[in-house]
Design an enzyme around this catalytic site. Structure first.
Site, PDB file in Angstrom:
ATOM      1  N   HIS A 197       0.811  -1.220   0.000  1.00  0.00           N
ATOM      2  CA  HIS A 197       0.000   0.000   0.000  1.00  0.00           C
ATOM      3  C   HIS A 197       0.840   1.262   0.000  1.00  0.00           C
ATOM      4  CE1 HIS A 197      -3.352  -2.575   1.804  1.00  0.00           C
ATOM      5  NE2 HIS A 197      -3.544  -2.395   0.525  1.00  0.00           N
ATOM      6  N   ARG A 304      -9.915  -1.005 -12.750  1.00  0.00           N
ATOM      7  CA  ARG A 304      -9.824  -2.229 -11.930  1.00  0.00           C
ATOM      8  C   ARG A 304     -10.927  -2.178 -10.875  1.00  0.00           C
ATOM      9  NH1 ARG A 304      -3.802  -1.453 -12.549  1.00  0.00           N
ATOM     10  NH2 ARG A 304      -2.992  -3.427 -13.357  1.00  0.00           N
ATOM     11  N   ARG A 340     -13.365  -3.271 -16.325  1.00  0.00           N
ATOM     12  CA  ARG A 340     -13.062  -4.700 -16.217  1.00  0.00           C
ATOM     13  C   ARG A 340     -13.922  -5.294 -15.107  1.00  0.00           C
ATOM     14  NH1 ARG A 340      -7.124  -6.655 -14.656  1.00  0.00           N
ATOM     15  NH2 ARG A 340      -7.665  -5.853 -12.607  1.00  0.00           N
ATOM     16  N   ASN A 463       1.032  -8.302 -17.092  1.00  0.00           N
ATOM     17  CA  ASN A 463       1.477  -8.622 -15.727  1.00  0.00           C
ATOM     18  C   ASN A 463       1.233 -10.098 -15.447  1.00  0.00           C
ATOM     19  OD1 ASN A 463       1.718  -5.887 -15.669  1.00  0.00           O
ATOM     20  ND2 ASN A 463      -0.004  -5.523 -14.317  1.00  0.00           N
ATOM     21  N   ARG A 474       5.585 -14.384  -9.380  1.00  0.00           N
ATOM     22  CA  ARG A 474       6.226 -13.067  -9.238  1.00  0.00           C
ATOM     23  C   ARG A 474       6.720 -12.775  -7.837  1.00  0.00           C
ATOM     24  NH1 ARG A 474       3.506  -7.792 -11.712  1.00  0.00           N
ATOM     25  NH2 ARG A 474       5.430  -6.935 -10.959  1.00  0.00           N
ATOM     26  N   CYS A 511      -2.581  -3.467 -21.465  1.00  0.00           N
ATOM     27  CA  CYS A 511      -2.815  -2.698 -20.237  1.00  0.00           C
ATOM     28  C   CYS A 511      -1.973  -3.178 -19.057  1.00  0.00           C
ATOM     29  CB  CYS A 511      -4.296  -2.686 -19.876  1.00  0.00           C
ATOM     30  SG  CYS A 511      -4.944  -4.313 -19.493  1.00  0.00           S
TER      31      CYS A 511
HETATM   32  C1  PEP Z   1      -2.343  -7.643 -16.091  1.00  0.00           C
HETATM   33  O1  PEP Z   1      -2.362  -8.777 -15.603  1.00  0.00           O
HETATM   34  O2  PEP Z   1      -1.471  -7.241 -16.886  1.00  0.00           O
HETATM   35  C2  PEP Z   1      -3.380  -6.661 -15.702  1.00  0.00           C
HETATM   36  C3  PEP Z   1      -3.464  -5.479 -16.274  1.00  0.00           C
HETATM   37  O3  PEP Z   1      -4.204  -7.010 -14.699  1.00  0.00           O
HETATM   38  P1  PEP Z   1      -3.796  -6.912 -13.142  1.00  0.00           P
HETATM   39  O4  PEP Z   1      -2.472  -6.237 -13.052  1.00  0.00           O
HETATM   40  O5  PEP Z   1      -4.889  -6.160 -12.504  1.00  0.00           O
HETATM   41  O6  PEP Z   1      -3.753  -8.359 -12.774  1.00  0.00           O
HETATM   42 MG    MG Z   2      -4.193  -9.486 -14.612  1.00  0.00          MG
END
Ligand code: PEP
Ligand code: MG
Length: 607
Positions: A197, A304, A340, A463, A474, A511
């Site tokens: 955060h 989001r 989304r 991501n 990750r 994105c």
């Molecule tokens: C992603 O996975 O690239 C994405 C944009 O979604 P989030 O980061 O919210 O998982």
């Molecule tokens: Mg994602």
């Protein structure tokens, strides 16, 4: 100042920028915790009352901080609500009372014991970064109550009267949102990662931050002169003259450069040879529209929505969702907003949604799977989105983590059910609202040609795609070196998804964090991404490079790169290309760039 006395330490670059100044050690100091047994029913009853009063006082403190937050950062107030929830959570509140009543322990000790138990539970559930940030919330909430019981005021950052770099073991969200951007030059914390955060708040306040710096509060003393590089994660304690000169110059260069390019942030994202793309913003709360517009966002490419569902005790109702989406659509009209649907699960948890005991939550019941499982929650959200779509007919609907056709069919069926219900009640909505899918897992890439026939647009979520494509977690520092955005396999996946989308005549956005990394602009343009959606603060830099790129040259470059064999080969090519074409960008931000600096998750030593 002597060059030999300086000490360089490293952490995780969590919010870019350079801070130079005196350290302000946020020492809460250990509060001595008395331990005693309570004798007699009256003593127990009084101790229970004392505890209840302390919790109420802590809640009131948090409420007061919430009210003092400036409007543009209101979304972060939700972080404080988490702490308020923790204070009343049965595992803390009821459990502390139980210790007082049954074991007859004094209130402070009872709180410490229940906190310990709650943290053990968190640790056993997961070791991911999100869970760790929740432990920080538990600590912060508990610390506040213990201090009140001890008759000490909670450390208040408003006492910071000088401009300084804040150094702390951990900075709770409650602390972070009190930071005055003018007074806080930078932030250094011992724990936390890039999605904690504190990092989120620091980024939106534009304060350079480095997290995960082991022993920072021991190595840095109050009033030490320090340099913090929020991009590389480097911290220099008592820098020598040459180091100071180097970073002061860098600081001046960065601000002069940003000032200069911000003047053009509102110009269209069009390459020098006339190829038009769209530069859009990723936001988590409607309030961020201001920052998005200020930085030249042409649309909202990713809303989001799960953040509205998180950090609250109950599932939000349709009316509150509708109001949120209505405001978003109205404030951005006539520009497009891509909403989304709920992407909960894995690291994004809520208290109202039952979480399952899953060995691999990232591969578990998350995202669209969770929505298809809890159909009523999904339908409520879809109803709210559809109703809001009537406001300006500028909403696009986007489904996360689609892995194959069946999920699209099911989601579409539910979507149609909701449309039919609204029509039956004569509630207006946009019948032509685009229906899109995120491409985040390898099976979606493999099926992209068929998926493209079922949806109106794609948005590549790199991501998750990087994580699932390479098969690494990750949050696991042992494999962090494998989190490579420029892995040839990842680039081929992107290309395959874009080509399949275009073949079917639908636009393809990107994105994930990759879209906001200026150094990736030439490759992503060359791979023919139509919209780049990113953190609002990244927009001016990315737009600047888009406007200065030649599409013809980028296509040639991407064509070469896609045939390379290793990420490091590609990284070198990217460095060379950017250094040659955009020397100021390269020089100002990344004189030592070695590839994935912003996207990789460095290990503890920052290496
Ligand atoms: C992603 O996975 O690239 C994405 C944009 O979604 P989030 O980061 O919210 O998982
Ligand atoms: Mg994602």
């Amino acid at each position: 100042m002597n060059d030999h006395s300086s000490l360089t330490i490293r952490g995780i670059g969590a919010a870019p920028g350079i801070a130079i100044g005196k350290a302000f050690l946020l020492e809460r100091g250990r509060i001595p915790v008395p331990r005693y047994r309570l004798f007699g029913e009256q003593a127990v009853a009084e101790e229970c009352k004392r505890f209840e009063k302390a919790v109420a006082e802590a809640e009131a403190d948090l409420e007061a901080i919430k009210k003092s937050i400036k409007t543009e950062f209101r979304e972060h107030a939700r972080l404080l609500e988490v702490q308020q929830m923790i204070l009343r959570d049965p595992s803390i509140y009821d459990e502390s009372l139980r210790y007082i009543k049954e074991e007859r322990t004094n209130a402070q000790l009872a709180v410490i014991k229940s906190l310990r138990k709650a943290k053990e539970l968190f640790n056993s559930l997961s070791n991911d970064e999100y869970a760790k940030s929740r432990i920080a919330d538990v600590n912060a909430a508990g610390d506040r109550v213990i201090r009140i019981l001890a008759g000490q005021n909670h450390t208040n950052l408003e006492h910071l009267h000088e401009r300084a770099v804040i150094v702390a073991h951990d900075l709770s969200p409650a602390d972070a949102i009190q930071l005055q951007a003018g007074r806080t030059l930078g932030i250094v914390t011992e724990i936390g990662g890039s999605v904690s955060h504190t990092s989120i708040v620091a980024r939106s306040l534009g304060i350079p931050a480095v997290t995960g710096v082991e022993n920072a509060a021991r190595l840095i003393s109050n009033n030490d002169f320090i340099i913090v590089d929020g991009r590389t994660g480097i911290i220099i304690i008592n820098p020598g003259e040459s180091e100071l000169r180097f970073y002061t110059n860098r600081q001046d260069e960065i601000s002069a450069y940003l000032k200069q390019i911000s003047r053009h942030a509102h110009l269209p994202a069009q390459t020098s040879d006339g190829h038009r793309v769209s530069a859009e913003a990723n936001i988590e709360a409607v309030e961020e529209i201001v920052a998005a517009k200020d930085n030249g966002a042409e649309a909202i490419g990713l809303y989001r929505t799960e953040f509205f569902f998180m950090n609250r005790v109950e599932l939000p109702d349709e009316e509150s969702l509708y109001r949120d989406y209505h405001d978003l659509a109205e404030l951005m009209a006539p520009s497009q907003v891509t909403i989304r649907t709920l992407d909960l699960g894995a690291e994004k948890l809520t208290s109202w949604c039952p979480t399952l005991e899953e060995a691999n939550p990232a591969l578990g019941l998350r995202s669209i799977r969770l929505c298809l499982h809890y159909k009523e929650i999904f339908k409520t959200q879809l109803r709210a989105i559809l109703r809001a779509s009537a406001v300006a007919r500028n909403i696009r609907l986007m489904l996360p983590l689609i892995s194959g056709m069946e999920e699209i069919y099911q989601a579409r069926r539910i979507f149609k059910e909701v449309q039919a219900e609204l029509s039956a009640k004569r509630i207006p909505f946009d019948e032509d609202m685009p229906f899109g899918a995120m491409i985040e897992v390898p099976s979606a890439v493999a099926m992209a040609d068929l998926l493209a026939q079922e949806v109106d647009f794609f948005s590549i979520g790199t991501n998750d795609l990087i994580q699932y494509a390479i098969g690494i977690d990750r949050s696991n520092e042992h494999v962090a070196y494998l989190y490579e955005a420029l892995h040839p396999g990842v680039l081929r996946f992107i290309k395959q998804a874009v080509d399949a989308g275009h073949e079917a005549g639908i636009p393809v956005a990107l994105c994930g964090e990759m879209a906001g990394e200026p150094l990736y602009v030439p490759i992503l343009l060359g791979l023919k991404i139509d919209s780049f959606s990113m953190n609002p603060v990244a927009l001016p830099r990315v737009k600047n490079l888009i406007r200065r790129s030649s599409m013809k040259e980028c296509c040639r470059f991407a064509n070469q790169v896609i045939h390379m064999r290793t990420a490091s080969e590609i990284e070198q090519a990217v460095s060379k290309m950017v250094m040659r074409k955009f020397p100021e960008e390269f020089h100002v931000f990344d004189p030592n760039w070695t590839g994935n600096s912003t996207l990789a998750v460095p290990n503890k030593s920052g290496s």
